[in-house]
Design a protein around this motif. Structure first.
Motif, PDB file in Angstrom:
ATOM      1  N   PHE A   1      37.789  40.448  36.305  1.00 12.18           N
ATOM      2  CA  PHE A   1      37.424  39.258  35.991  1.00 12.18           C
ATOM      3  C   PHE A   1      38.715  38.398  35.407  1.00 12.18           C
ATOM      4  CE2 PHE A   1      33.474  41.391  35.328  1.00 12.18           C
ATOM      5  CZ  PHE A   1      32.326  40.761  35.981  1.00 12.18           C
ATOM      6  N   PRO A   2      39.269  37.480  36.301  1.00  8.19           N
ATOM      7  CA  PRO A   2      40.577  36.931  35.694  1.00  8.19           C
ATOM      8  C   PRO A   2      40.138  35.829  34.419  1.00  8.19           C
ATOM      9  CG  PRO A   2      39.336  35.987  37.852  1.00  8.19           C
ATOM     10  CD  PRO A   2      38.705  37.009  37.675  1.00  8.19           C
ATOM     11  N   GLU A   3      41.154  35.624  33.745  1.00  9.92           N
ATOM     12  CA  GLU A   3      41.119  34.924  32.625  1.00  9.92           C
ATOM     13  C   GLU A   3      40.411  33.526  32.910  1.00  9.92           C
ATOM     14  OE1 GLU A   3      41.443  34.429  28.587  1.00  9.92           O
ATOM     15  OE2 GLU A   3      41.759  36.243  29.943  1.00  9.92           O
ATOM     16  N   SER A   4      40.849  32.972  33.944  1.00 10.21           N
ATOM     17  CA  SER A   4      40.370  31.706  34.289  1.00 10.21           C
ATOM     18  C   SER A   4      38.762  31.620  34.023  1.00 10.21           C
ATOM     19  CB  SER A   4      40.659  31.183  35.885  1.00 10.21           C
ATOM     20  OG  SER A   4      40.254  32.111  36.720  1.00 10.21           O
ATOM     21  N   VAL A   5      37.966  32.860  34.315  1.00 12.63           N
ATOM     22  CA  VAL A   5      36.447  32.599  34.401  1.00 12.63           C
ATOM     23  C   VAL A   5      36.128  32.908  33.152  1.00 12.63           C
ATOM     24  CG1 VAL A   5      36.456  33.001  36.910  1.00 12.63           C
ATOM     25  CG2 VAL A   5      36.104  35.045  35.512  1.00 12.63           C
ATOM     26  N   ARG A   6      36.906  33.463  32.059  1.00 15.35           N
ATOM     27  CA  ARG A   6      36.445  33.978  30.750  1.00 15.35           C
ATOM     28  C   ARG A   6      36.563  32.713  29.822  1.00 15.35           C
ATOM     29  NH1 ARG A   6      38.631  40.048  30.255  1.00 15.35           N
ATOM     30  NH2 ARG A   6      38.992  40.684  32.080  1.00 15.35           N
TER      31      ARG A   6
END
Length: 278
Positions: free
Chosen positions: A112-117
């Motif tokens: 899960f990339p940081e952009s979706v967290r």
């Protein structure tokens, strides 16, 4: 010309013998509805919707002796040996998959990339996911569902499928969540899993046609039980739990609604106190 009748007779004898063998091997389980074999989603016969007993266990060794038809379990910590034993007892197995959040110690967290967290989630150490990013989330969630299928589960309950109700760190709206949850239901079915909606009570009326069952926490304490009736009216089971109060008090209400109700401790170990079936 005389060979064909003999061959036909041999085939008939073999077919008869095979049929007798199947009858002898088929176990008699009274009125219990058999669990679907691996590779098929779990069926939920409408005639049985008000008659399930269930267990929800996420911590400690799974207790196969619990008198329940349905077990809701963690697909990561539950072993294949445990699911095999439960299936041998003709129990229905539902895996709980967190579809709207990720925790740092999840085995697939690095996918899960940081952009979706987003902001801190409901579980300790978790963060909400941006459910609008389907192209990014779908491959990871599909693999979570495949883990369930590979361990012998026939159904999946979608946890944290209500990020729009929380301060997720994203501008999630009602329609964003609705689309995401419907996509998840279709994804589950494509992988031969029966989809179940966990909580997300405000969207029950809209989502009941897309899901096969519901899992609810504390509708009595929160005064929300009547909102789950679209599932009951459609002949679909509602698996309900309360963490406080006495079964003597809330069972009258929830069993009257047609729910399968239990009381559990919040740690969700093997202990349970079940409402009597009607």
């Amino acid at each position: 010309m005389g060979i064909r009748p003999r061959r036909r007779a041999v085939r008939l004898r073999r077919a008869f013998a095979a049929g007798v063998a199947l009858l002898l091997l088929a176990p008699a389980y009274g009125c219990r509805v058999e669990v679907a074999p691996p590779g098929a989603p779990t069926p939920w016969p409408a005639a049985s919707a008000r008659h399930w007993q269930w267990q929800w266990q996420l911590t400690g060794p799974v207790d196969p002796e619990v008198d329940a038809d349905v077990f809701l379990l963690d697909p990561v910590t539950t072993t294949s040996a445990e699911t095999a034993e439960l299936r041998a007892r003709y129990r229905r197995l539902v895996c709980q998959v967190h579809v709207g959040s990720v925790r740092a110690d999840d085995p697939d967290a690095n996918r899960f990339p940081e952009s979706v967290r987003g902001a801190a989630g409901r579980r300790p150490g978790s963060r909400w996911l941006d459910v609008r990013r389907w192209d990014t989330l779908q491959p990871v969630l599909a693999d979570r569902f495949r883990l369930c299928r590979g361990k012998g589960f026939g159904a999946v309950a979608l946890a944290d499928a209500d990020g729009y109700l929380h301060r997720s760190g994203f501008a999630l709206g009602f329609d964003d969540q609705l689309q995401f949850n419907r996509r998840l239901a279709r994804l589950a079915r494509s992988l031969d899993l029966s989809p179940g909606l966990m909580n997300d009570v405000p969207q029950v009326a809209a989502l009941a046609p897309d899901f096969d069952f519901a899992v609810n926490e504390e509708c009595v304490r929160l005064g929300q039980c009547a909102k789950l009736l679209p599932f009951v009216e459609a002949g679909k089971p509602v698996f309900h739990v309360e963490y406080t109060g006495s079964t003597t008090d809330f069972c009258v209400t929830t069993v009257g609604y047609g729910f399968a109700s239990i009381r559990k401790q919040r740690g969700l170990d093997a202990w349970r106190d079940a409402c009597a079936l009607p």
